[in-house]
Write a protein that holds these residues in place. Structure first.
Motif, PDB file in Angstrom:
ATOM      1  N   ASN A 316       0.826  -1.213   0.000  1.00 31.48           N
ATOM      2  CA  ASN A 316       0.000   0.000   0.000  1.00 31.48           C
ATOM      3  C   ASN A 316       0.855   1.257   0.000  1.00 31.48           C
ATOM      4  N   ASP A 317       1.842   1.318   0.868  1.00 31.43           N
ATOM      5  CA  ASP A 317       2.606   2.556   1.014  1.00 31.43           C
ATOM      6  C   ASP A 317       3.390   2.892  -0.246  1.00 31.43           C
ATOM      7  N   ARG A 318       3.886   1.867  -0.925  1.00 32.89           N
ATOM      8  CA  ARG A 318       4.600   2.108  -2.190  1.00 32.89           C
ATOM      9  C   ARG A 318       3.622   2.513  -3.288  1.00 32.89           C
ATOM     10  N   HIS A 319       2.481   1.836  -3.352  1.00 37.76           N
ATOM     11  CA  HIS A 319       1.440   2.141  -4.334  1.00 37.76           C
ATOM     12  C   HIS A 319       0.976   3.587  -4.187  1.00 37.76           C
ATOM     13  N   GLU A 320       0.752   3.989  -2.953  1.00 39.80           N
ATOM     14  CA  GLU A 320       0.251   5.332  -2.683  1.00 39.80           C
ATOM     15  C   GLU A 320       1.290   6.399  -3.017  1.00 39.80           C
ATOM     16  N   THR A 321       2.528   6.131  -2.663  1.00 40.06           N
ATOM     17  CA  THR A 321       3.609   7.065  -2.993  1.00 40.06           C
ATOM     18  C   THR A 321       3.686   7.275  -4.499  1.00 40.06           C
ATOM     19  N   ALA A 322       3.573   6.187  -5.251  1.00 38.05           N
ATOM     20  CA  ALA A 322       3.594   6.297  -6.717  1.00 38.05           C
ATOM     21  C   ALA A 322       2.408   7.097  -7.228  1.00 38.05           C
ATOM     22  N   ALA A 323       1.243   6.924  -6.610  1.00 38.37           N
ATOM     23  CA  ALA A 323       0.050   7.662  -7.036  1.00 38.37           C
ATOM     24  C   ALA A 323       0.207   9.156  -6.810  1.00 38.37           C
ATOM     25  N   PHE A 324       0.797   9.558  -5.689  1.00 33.41           N
ATOM     26  CA  PHE A 324       1.012  10.982  -5.422  1.00 33.41           C
ATOM     27  C   PHE A 324       1.955  11.589  -6.458  1.00 33.41           C
ATOM     28  N   LYS A 325       2.995  10.839  -6.794  1.00 38.11           N
ATOM     29  CA  LYS A 325       3.940  11.350  -7.783  1.00 38.11           C
ATOM     30  C   LYS A 325       3.285  11.470  -9.158  1.00 38.11           C
TER      31      LYS A 325
END
Length: 418
Positions: A316-325
């Motif tokens: 989740n945390d990696r997925h979300e970080t990618a989404a913000f970018k």
């Protein structure tokens, strides 16, 4: 843009703080409410920590009959509705019942009551064919999550649109988003909207144990929830509720209401990919963010704070970080991001509403709540996650996001009332 929607009332029941003030005190101080489970014997389970609410329903105005009739989550919903209603300053005569509605988010329904009653009618699991004679009269209300919305509607006298929204862990965001759309389209003038969850039960813990989604860090409950930290190894189950009074802006202005914030944009998407898995690129969440910002007519540079889903699982945390970018571009590196799940755990269907409450309070107090327990940043999560301590800064616009099993991805833009 159609009719504008504002929040005029907030009510919260959360781990570590019943009531909006207690909730904000916990978040702004960076305290954690995670502990060893006390509501049942969790010793047989892999994960034995949770964020429980210390809640006495009768002390918060519920009668013994109401306590008997309602599941714990429904009790949370009714108590938070009462706080939000009082906070809004709405009098009964101010509201046309037919123009007043209710939406309540629920991810797992009346889990605690169903779990308890199954134990009774099955004689502790010994009967293959359960004995219905031992069931409580209100068992049907436990079986249908719509009872949550009914209880709130009866409480406030709402005779307009009334519904339960159940989209997993985005239910709390989607419930408020749906209520917002009902006001915008003219189907209602006032909505009582939010979500409630009380999932800390043997069946829920067993389900998440089976897929190893929750943390096994049982020896250190206070520091078990570690979103975006390199050492994170699963989320901490939580419980709680947040309910809001939403009104059409001009109506709220005419009656002189105190407006907490405006719901400026909302969008939701699904990745149609996997029940529990996430694509690493985060494109569906990014798409929801872009649409929500477009509806709010804000640019990436306008976002002052991102209230993350931040569950504390690796993917989740990696997925979300990618989404913000992907959605905010270079501004993703400048906007502070934090996860309140580090302090109050993950209350499944309710957490999105609790995160909306945190976002609104961040705007009102010009404080970004921290990500507690973040001491060793994951190199793959390289944004500004506001570790350990809250940060004082001007907050006018907040992006709050959610991600749920089934592929649900939702985003909401909240703005300081103008």
């Amino acid at each position: 843009m159609g009719r504008r929607v504002v929040i005029t009332g907030i009510g919260v029941v959360a781990p570590g703080g019943v009531g909006t003030k207690g909730f904000w005190d916990l978040l702004s101080c960076g305290r954690t409410a995670t502990r060893t489970i006390t509501s049942f014997d969790a010793s047989p389970f892999r994960s034995r920590v949770a964020a429980e609410v210390d809640f006495d329903p009768q002390a918060h105005g519920l009668s013994p009959q109401e306590v008997r009739r309602m599941d714990r989550a429904a009790q949370f919903a009714v108590v938070t509705t009462a706080e939000a209603w009082a906070d809004s300053g709405l009098a009964m005569g101010d509201v046309d019942p037919h123009r007043t509605g209710v939406t309540v988010g629920s991810g797992v329904g009346a889990t605690m009551a169903l779990d308890r009653e199954y134990g009774v009618v099955s004689d502790g699991g010994r009967l293959e064919l359960v004995d219905h004679r031992y069931a409580v009269p209100h068992l049907y209300d436990y079986f249908v999550p719509s009872s949550f919305a009914s209880e709130v509607a009866w409480k406030v006298g709402a005779e307009g649109p009334v519904a339960v929204v159940s989209t997993g862990c985005t239910s709390g965001l989607d419930s408020v988003g749906y209520a917002t759309e009902l006001i915008r389209e003219g189907s209602a003038d006032v909505m009582f909207a939010g979500a409630a969850a009380a999932p800390i039960s043997p069946i829920t813990v067993a389900c998440f144990d089976a897929i190893k989604a929750t943390t096994p860090r049982n020896d250190d409950p206070a520091h078990a929830s570690r979103p975006f930290d390199r050492t994170r190894n699963g989320f901490v189950l939580g419980e709680g509720a947040a309910m809001f009074v939403l009104e059409e802006r001009e109506r709220a202005m005419r009656r002189g209401a105190c407006v907490h914030a405006e719901i400026a944009g909302f969008a939701t998407r699904c990745n149609a990919f996997h029940m529990t898995g996430l694509r690493p690129d985060g494109l569906e969440m990014a798409e929801a963010i872009r649409w929500a910002m477009g509806e709010a007519r804000v640019n990436p540079e306008d976002v002052d704070y991102i209230n993350a889903h931040g569950s504390g699982t690796k993917q989740n945390d990696r997925h979300e970080t990618a989404a913000f970018k992907a959605s905010l571009g270079a501004h993703a590196y400048r906007a502070p991001v934090s996860s309140i799940k580090s302090m109050v755990g993950h209350s499944l269907g309710a957490i999105g509403s609790l995160e909306i409450a945190a976002s609104v309070l961040a705007i009102e107090n010009n404080v970004v709540p921290p990500t507690a327990n973040l001491h060793e940043p994951d190199p793959e999560c390289d944004l500004d996650y506001v570790p350990v301590h809250a940060r004082e800064q001007r907050v006018d616009t907040v992006l709050s996001v959610g991600s749920g099993f089934g592929g649900f991805q939702s985003a909401m833009v909240l703005r300081r009332a103008a």
